[in-house]
Design an enzyme around this catalytic site. Structure first.
Site, short mmCIF file in Angstrom:
data_model
loop_
_atom_site.label_atom_id
_atom_site.label_comp_id
_atom_site.label_asym_id
_atom_site.label_seq_id
_atom_site.Cartn_x
_atom_site.Cartn_y
_atom_site.Cartn_z
N SER A 254 0.85 -1.18 0.00
CA SER A 254 0.00 0.00 0.00
C SER A 254 0.89 1.23 0.00
CB SER A 254 -0.89 0.01 1.24
OG SER A 254 -0.12 0.37 2.37
N LYS A 255 0.24 2.37 -0.02
CA LYS A 255 0.98 3.63 -0.10
C LYS A 255 1.95 3.80 1.07
CE LYS A 255 -2.25 6.24 -2.90
NZ LYS A 255 -3.69 6.19 -2.62
N ARG A 256 1.68 3.11 2.16
CA ARG A 256 2.60 3.20 3.30
C ARG A 256 4.00 2.72 2.92
NH1 ARG A 256 2.08 -0.20 7.07
NH2 ARG A 256 0.64 -1.52 5.94
N HIS A 257 4.07 1.82 1.96
CA HIS A 257 5.36 1.26 1.57
C HIS A 257 6.11 2.13 0.57
CE1 HIS A 257 3.07 -2.37 2.91
NE2 HIS A 257 4.21 -2.58 3.52
#
Ligand code: GLU
Ligand code: ZN
Length: 492
Positions: A254-257
């Site tokens: 996800s965008k967290r990565h």
């Protein structure tokens, strides 16, 4: 059986790594089996679908070189391939299910359904979801409700007993009790639009799809889809749910990565061949060794048997490595064409190129080629060459654990040496720069690093002497003198 597979995205967001991985696996499977690859746009969620997302879909597939045999843009014998253009069809098929007693109209208002949900929660009831209220309406009751002008949805009559099994080529048999399947899901909404389940099943059948390869998150829908095929009296396609794509921490990517939208990778300067190669390795491998595959290789070698069961890990560093390798395979001319847009975008050069910019770029390319991870790296690597860089700060000039006085002394000596660059061999000068370190009792980097920062304003420039030659001796010496003044002020 001829292979017909589809990529069926909903255009509700930008194409991301996981979606594209699904597209690639379908595409390579189709090509390797001499089958057909079909693009179907599942845009029945009108609120969430957008034209921007649709354009992004087409651009992304085009950029990666994934050509569709059938789809909205190329047409085909089973079209239309955009679900919003097939609405009448879904209505007809839903109606047919009612006639066959496999589905029924439900007149429950949203208020009633809300109340039902609240009650289930309050009573901590084991019963979740719809209570099948309208499944048991008599014809008379139904006519009454119709006469009142109530709108209705169409729901599937999920069998109350028994089990449903669907077979997945990768995961084996997956069985669920029918009593655990979503109680009578909506197939057709009151506005006449189908839900995902109805449209997806009808289209896969009518488009003669042989294999369904899609993300594992759709597994829970599997039994329901099988029940729908059974209700229609159709043979379901073969299923192959693909392992998840995760970040290094084991969570769904996800965008967290980091970036997940393909267009963001593209903007940073990843090459399509690198992305295509690496993404294909996330959850698939040919053997334990081979890492490089062109699109043509994968079209030939891809096989379902080699899809991994375990989730695939998307490693940004590994992608950088692939990208660097593909960049180094480019000829200087190819790389020039790829880098130019980044130099223009940064405002370093303007098109048409002036002759001196052309020369600079031609000299720059072989120097950066070995060091680029992504094309946009060229901007920081070459800023010193095209713009007047800002004066360095004292901090930026000081190597770790080295004081200003030593650094100043090093730069002063270096200035004398480097001013001879036009008449003395590089190797000699380099030798003497190293000697300065011994003399001042500091590390070699304690001499080279401040020079690099003074001249290029950066730690990531091409090799030092090459950078100086590109920049010209005069500008180099001016920048060195400026750094010396800055340090003198500091020491004073
Ligand atoms: N429209 C669904 C999606 O966006 C398709 C899932 C499937 O392939 O059945 O993922
Ligand atoms: Zn109802």
């Amino acid at each position: 059986m001829s292979v017909r597979v589809r990529y069926a995205p909903s255009p509700t967001g930008m194409q991301h790594i996981g979606g594209i991985r699904t597209a690639l696996f379908n595409y390579f499977f189709a090509r390797s089996q001499k089958g057909s690859f079909i693009l179907r746009v599942e845009d029945t969620d009108q609120e969430r679908s957008s034209n921007e997302a649709l354009q992004d879909l087409y651009e992304t597939l085009d950029w990666l070189g994934i050509d569709c045999d059938e789809g909205p843009l190329v047409g085909g014998a089973y079209g239309p391939y955009t679900q919003s253009e097939r609405i009448e069809l879904y209505k007809e098929y839903a109606q047919k299910l009612i006639e066959d007693n496999k589905a029924y109209r439900c007149y429950c208002t949203p208020e009633r359904l809300d109340e039902l949900r609240a009650k289930q929660v309050a009573e901590k009831s084991k019963q979740h979801g719809y209570d099948r209220h309208c499944r048991h309406l008599t014809d008379e009751e139904r006519q009454k409700l119709e006469a009142q002008g109530l709108t209705s949805v169409i729901r599937l009559k999920v069998p109350l007993e028994g089990k449903t099994t669907f077979h997945d080529l990768l995961m084996g048999d997956i069985t669920r009790r029918n009593s655990d399947v979503n109680p009578d899901p909506v197939l057709l909404k009151s506005d006449g639009f189908p839900t995902y389940h109805l449209a997806n099943v009808i289209d896969d059948h009518l488009m003669n799809i042989s294999h369904i390869m899609r993300a594992q998150e759709w597994i829970p829908s599997g039994p329901l889809h099988i029940l729908l095929y059974e209700a229609f009296g159709w043979e379901p396609p073969l299923y192959c749910h693909l392992p998840m794509v995760m970040g290094k921490d084991g969570q769904k990517l996800s965008k967290r990565h980091g970036a997940t939208a393909v267009r963001d990778f593209r903007a940073k300067g990843y090459l399509p061949e690198a992305l295509l190669n690496y993404v294909s390795m996330v959850g698939w491998s040919y053997d334990s060794e081979r890492e490089f595959f062109s699109k043509a290789d994968l079209c030939e070698l891809f096989s379902l048997e080699k899809i991994n069961k375990a989730p695939g890990v998307f490693d940004y560093k590994k992608l950088d490595w692939y990208n660097g390798m593909y960049i180094r395979q480019k000829t200087d001319e190819e790389l020039t064409a790829l880098l130019l847009p980044f130099l223009v975008e940064a405002g370093f050069v303007r098109q048409p190129l002036r002759a001196d910019d052309s020369h600079k770029i031609a000299a720059l390319i072989p120097l950066v080629k070995e060091r680029l991870k992504v094309l946009s790296d060229v901007v920081e690597m070459s800023r010193f060459l095209f713009t007047e860089i800002e004066a360095p700060t004292v901090e930026s000039l000081l190597p770790k654990k080295q004081d200003a006085a030593t650094t100043l002394a090093a730069l002063k000596k270096a200035l004398v040496l480097l001013s001879q660059l036009d008449s003395v061999e590089d190797a000699k000068i380099e030798e003497q720069l190293v000697a300065i370190a011994t003399e001042l009792d500091c590390k070699v980097n304690g001499v080279f690093m401040p020079i690099r920062v003074a001249v290029t304003g950066s730690h990531v420039s091409p090799p030092l002497f090459d950078s100086i030659r590109l920049l010209g001796l005069e500008t180099t010496l001016t920048r060195l003198k400026r750094a010396i003044t800055i340090l003198e002020d500091e020491v004073a």
